[in-house]
Design a protein around this motif. Structure first.
Motif, PDB file in Angstrom:
ATOM      1  N   ALA A 174       0.705  -1.213   0.118  1.00  0.00           N
ATOM      2  CA  ALA A 174      -0.214   0.009  -0.083  1.00  0.00           C
ATOM      3  C   ALA A 174       0.759   1.208  -0.131  1.00  0.00           C
ATOM      4  O   ALA A 174       0.553   2.182  -0.865  1.00  0.00           O
ATOM      5  CB  ALA A 174      -0.961   0.014   1.158  1.00  0.00           C
ATOM      6  N   LYS A 175       1.951   1.220   0.857  1.00  0.00           N
ATOM      7  CA  LYS A 175       2.702   2.457   0.853  1.00  0.00           C
ATOM      8  C   LYS A 175       4.204   2.360   0.846  1.00  0.00           C
ATOM      9  O   LYS A 175       4.785   3.337   1.330  1.00  0.00           O
ATOM     10  CB  LYS A 175       2.087   3.105   2.428  1.00  0.00           C
ATOM     11  N   ARG A 176       4.664   1.304   0.472  1.00  0.00           N
ATOM     12  CA  ARG A 176       6.029   1.264   0.115  1.00  0.00           C
ATOM     13  C   ARG A 176       6.489   0.622  -1.323  1.00  0.00           C
ATOM     14  O   ARG A 176       5.826  -0.088  -1.810  1.00  0.00           O
ATOM     15  CB  ARG A 176       6.617   0.193   1.151  1.00  0.00           C
ATOM     16  N   TRP A 177       7.607   1.068  -1.785  1.00  0.00           N
ATOM     17  CA  TRP A 177       8.306   0.792  -3.090  1.00  0.00           C
ATOM     18  C   TRP A 177       8.899  -0.662  -2.923  1.00  0.00           C
ATOM     19  O   TRP A 177       9.251  -1.514  -4.027  1.00  0.00           O
ATOM     20  CB  TRP A 177       9.130   1.933  -3.593  1.00  0.00           C
ATOM     21  N   GLY A 178       9.385  -0.767  -1.619  1.00  0.00           N
ATOM     22  CA  GLY A 178      10.440  -1.906  -1.404  1.00  0.00           C
ATOM     23  C   GLY A 178      10.497  -2.136   0.026  1.00  0.00           C
ATOM     24  O   GLY A 178      10.288  -1.198   0.873  1.00  0.00           O
ATOM     25  N   SER A 179      10.968  -3.343   0.415  1.00  0.00           N
ATOM     26  CA  SER A 179      11.318  -3.783   1.591  1.00  0.00           C
ATOM     27  C   SER A 179      12.312  -4.785   1.522  1.00  0.00           C
ATOM     28  O   SER A 179      12.557  -5.580   0.731  1.00  0.00           O
ATOM     29  CB  SER A 179       9.979  -4.268   2.588  1.00  0.00           C
ATOM     30  N   CYS A 180      13.012  -5.124   2.852  1.00  0.00           N
ATOM     31  CA  CYS A 180      13.963  -6.107   2.783  1.00  0.00           C
ATOM     32  C   CYS A 180      13.904  -6.723   4.398  1.00  0.00           C
ATOM     33  O   CYS A 180      13.690  -6.129   5.364  1.00  0.00           O
ATOM     34  CB  CYS A 180      15.545  -5.457   2.891  1.00  0.00           C
ATOM     35  N   ASN A 181      13.852  -7.876   4.370  1.00  0.00           N
ATOM     36  CA  ASN A 181      13.855  -8.805   5.615  1.00  0.00           C
ATOM     37  C   ASN A 181      15.365  -8.832   6.092  1.00  0.00           C
ATOM     38  O   ASN A 181      15.456  -9.302   7.400  1.00  0.00           O
ATOM     39  CB  ASN A 181      13.392 -10.290   5.649  1.00  0.00           C
ATOM     40  N   GLU A 191       4.218  -1.813  -8.926  1.00  0.00           N
ATOM     41  CA  GLU A 191       3.564  -0.402  -9.526  1.00  0.00           C
ATOM     42  C   GLU A 191       5.142   0.366 -10.025  1.00  0.00           C
ATOM     43  O   GLU A 191       4.907   1.162 -10.612  1.00  0.00           O
ATOM     44  CB  GLU A 191       2.945   0.391  -8.375  1.00  0.00           C
ATOM     45  N   LEU A 192       6.116  -0.137  -9.569  1.00  0.00           N
ATOM     46  CA  LEU A 192       7.432   0.628  -9.883  1.00  0.00           C
ATOM     47  C   LEU A 192       7.784   0.533 -11.236  1.00  0.00           C
ATOM     48  O   LEU A 192       8.357   1.267 -11.900  1.00  0.00           O
ATOM     49  CB  LEU A 192       8.558   0.026  -9.203  1.00  0.00           C
ATOM     50  N   ILE A 193       7.156  -0.410 -12.014  1.00  0.00           N
ATOM     51  CA  ILE A 193       7.349  -0.787 -13.416  1.00  0.00           C
ATOM     52  C   ILE A 193       6.915   0.450 -14.270  1.00  0.00           C
ATOM     53  O   ILE A 193       7.448   0.975 -15.405  1.00  0.00           O
ATOM     54  CB  ILE A 193       6.586  -2.007 -13.880  1.00  0.00           C
ATOM     55  N   LYS A 194       6.247   1.654 -13.559  1.00  0.00           N
ATOM     56  CA  LYS A 194       5.630   2.777 -14.097  1.00  0.00           C
ATOM     57  C   LYS A 194       6.838   3.828 -14.010  1.00  0.00           C
ATOM     58  O   LYS A 194       6.652   4.815 -14.573  1.00  0.00           O
ATOM     59  CB  LYS A 194       4.540   2.904 -13.524  1.00  0.00           C
ATOM     60  N   ALA A 195       7.894   3.606 -13.375  1.00  0.00           N
ATOM     61  CA  ALA A 195       8.963   4.564 -12.968  1.00  0.00           C
ATOM     62  C   ALA A 195       9.946   4.188 -14.103  1.00  0.00           C
ATOM     63  O   ALA A 195      10.145   3.007 -14.514  1.00  0.00           O
ATOM     64  CB  ALA A 195       9.235   4.463 -11.428  1.00  0.00           C
ATOM     65  N   ALA A 197      13.426   3.586 -15.172  1.00  0.00           N
ATOM     66  CA  ALA A 197      14.375   2.237 -14.589  1.00  0.00           C
ATOM     67  C   ALA A 197      15.558   2.674 -13.772  1.00  0.00           C
ATOM     68  O   ALA A 197      15.630   1.985 -12.865  1.00  0.00           O
ATOM     69  CB  ALA A 197      15.032   1.749 -16.091  1.00  0.00           C
ATOM     70  N   LYS A 198      15.949   4.104 -13.588  1.00  0.00           N
ATOM     71  CA  LYS A 198      17.094   4.230 -12.670  1.00  0.00           C
ATOM     72  C   LYS A 198      16.373   4.332 -11.492  1.00  0.00           C
ATOM     73  O   LYS A 198      17.057   4.344 -10.265  1.00  0.00           O
ATOM     74  CB  LYS A 198      17.526   5.545 -13.142  1.00  0.00           C
ATOM     75  N   CYS A 199      15.097   4.927 -11.555  1.00  0.00           N
ATOM     76  CA  CYS A 199      14.354   4.911 -10.091  1.00  0.00           C
ATOM     77  C   CYS A 199      14.091   3.203  -9.436  1.00  0.00           C
ATOM     78  O   CYS A 199      14.243   3.168  -8.277  1.00  0.00           O
ATOM     79  CB  CYS A 199      12.798   5.402 -10.001  1.00  0.00           C
ATOM     80  N   ILE A 200      13.803   2.469 -10.388  1.00  0.00           N
ATOM     81  CA  ILE A 200      13.764   0.807  -9.972  1.00  0.00           C
ATOM     82  C   ILE A 200      15.070   0.585  -9.272  1.00  0.00           C
ATOM     83  O   ILE A 200      15.282  -0.345  -8.248  1.00  0.00           O
ATOM     84  CB  ILE A 200      13.330   0.278 -11.396  1.00  0.00           C
ATOM     85  N   GLU A 201      16.177   0.948 -10.122  1.00  0.00           N
ATOM     86  CA  GLU A 201      17.453   0.518  -9.578  1.00  0.00           C
ATOM     87  C   GLU A 201      17.808   1.083  -8.359  1.00  0.00           C
ATOM     88  O   GLU A 201      18.367   0.457  -7.302  1.00  0.00           O
ATOM     89  CB  GLU A 201      18.593   1.138 -10.611  1.00  0.00           C
ATOM     90  N   TYR A 202      17.514   2.449  -8.048  1.00  0.00           N
ATOM     91  CA  TYR A 202      17.507   3.035  -6.750  1.00  0.00           C
ATOM     92  C   TYR A 202      16.851   2.347  -5.708  1.00  0.00           C
ATOM     93  O   TYR A 202      17.663   1.855  -4.578  1.00  0.00           O
ATOM     94  CB  TYR A 202      17.029   4.380  -6.780  1.00  0.00           C
ATOM     95  N   VAL A 203      15.722   1.702  -5.930  1.00  0.00           N
ATOM     96  CA  VAL A 203      14.892   1.122  -4.844  1.00  0.00           C
ATOM     97  C   VAL A 203      15.585  -0.396  -4.593  1.00  0.00           C
ATOM     98  O   VAL A 203      15.904  -0.860  -3.213  1.00  0.00           O
ATOM     99  CB  VAL A 203      13.384   0.662  -5.244  1.00  0.00           C
ATOM    100  N   LEU A 204      16.028  -1.003  -5.556  1.00  0.00           N
ATOM    101  CA  LEU A 204      16.919  -2.293  -5.445  1.00  0.00           C
ATOM    102  C   LEU A 204      18.151  -2.033  -4.866  1.00  0.00           C
ATOM    103  O   LEU A 204      18.535  -2.736  -3.634  1.00  0.00           O
ATOM    104  CB  LEU A 204      17.236  -2.849  -6.801  1.00  0.00           C
ATOM    105  N   VAL A 205      18.987  -1.115  -5.160  1.00  0.00           N
ATOM    106  CA  VAL A 205      20.356  -0.615  -4.495  1.00  0.00           C
ATOM    107  C   VAL A 205      20.088  -0.388  -2.787  1.00  0.00           C
ATOM    108  O   VAL A 205      20.606  -1.025  -1.956  1.00  0.00           O
ATOM    109  CB  VAL A 205      20.850   0.561  -5.106  1.00  0.00           C
TER     110      VAL A 205
END
Length: 243
Positions: A174-181, A191-195, A197-205
């Motif tokens: 609902a309110k987060r682009w990514g999370s990590c355990n 939903e990040l697929i709409k952003a 690619a560099k924004c997606i990379e930022y979240v992954l990094v």
């Protein structure tokens, strides 16, 4: 990344009913604890240097009702993407680019990107609900492919650090682009697929950095900057385009 003269912030959270309240803590020479709720709904605690985390959490818990009311107040002023009606002429996004939605009826259910349009063909009828479901499936399948490719590339940047390649889960949040355990799994919002690619990379990094450093402290942001020096730019771009 905080500079050497800036305050060091640590991220914490408490439970308030079914809600998590996340807050950052900084230390100062003040004698009393201050709770600040900023217009972006973030919560900042300025605590005396000798305050224990348990004492801070107790005080945040006592003010939880006030904090959530402040967040709700500020949220009404945040820009929102208009509710989609899934009709021809709407603007929809894919990898940061805008496309005009064009809906038609044909022999098969099909979606194509062509000439600046997101062309949706429905068999039989093209109701908004059907278009919505077809688009959701299309976005998810493209997210699955793109995110795994980017995750492989991102993991290569962490080769000097001692952790196995994390499992990647794609799940709506609902309110987060990514999370990590912080152990072996990263979850990314499709939903990040709409952003871009560099924004997606930022979240992954960002999330992979948590496999090295759990908290949002100075070392975390130093690591984030060493892996992706332009992260602030892409964080701002993500917030600007995707709120």
């Amino acid at each position: 990344m905080p500079s050497g003269g800036e305050k060091q912030f640590l991220m914490h959270k408490i439970k308030y009913g079914t809600k998590d309240i996340f807050f950052e803590v900084s230390r100062s020479k003040r004698k009393t604890l201050a709770i600040e709720v900023h217009p972006d709904s973030s919560v900042h605690i300025v605590a005396p240097e000798r305050s224990s985390i348990s004492d801070i959490e107790q005080k945040v818990a006592k003010r939880a009702n006030w904090i959530t009311k402040q967040q709700k107040y500020f949220e009404q002023f945040l820009p929102r993407t208009p509710e989609r009606e899934y009709v021809s002429g709407e603007t929809h996004y894919y990898l940061g680019k805008s496309y005009l939605l064009k809906i038609g009826v044909g022999d098969v259910n099909e979606i194509k990107l062509k000439a600046g349009q997101l062309q949706v063909t429905c068999n039989e009828s093209a109701t908004p609900e059907k278009v919505k479901k077809l688009l959701a499936h299309w976005y998810y399948k493209h997210a699955e492919k793109k995110f795994h490719t980017l995750a492989e590339q991102t993991f290569e940047k962490f080769k000097e650090y001692d952790f196995e390649k994390p499992h990647l889960e794609i799940r709506r949040m609902a309110k987060r682009w990514g999370s990590c355990n912080t152990i072996d799994k990263i979850t990314i919002n499709p939903e990040l697929i709409k952003a871009p690619a560099k924004c997606i990379e930022y979240v992954l990094v960002h999330e992979m950095c948590h496999l090295v450093i759990t908290n949002h402290n100075k070392n975390f942001y130093n690591l984030l900057t060493s892996i992706l020096p332009t992260w602030k730019k892409w964080k701002m771009e993500l917030e600007r385009k995707m709120i």
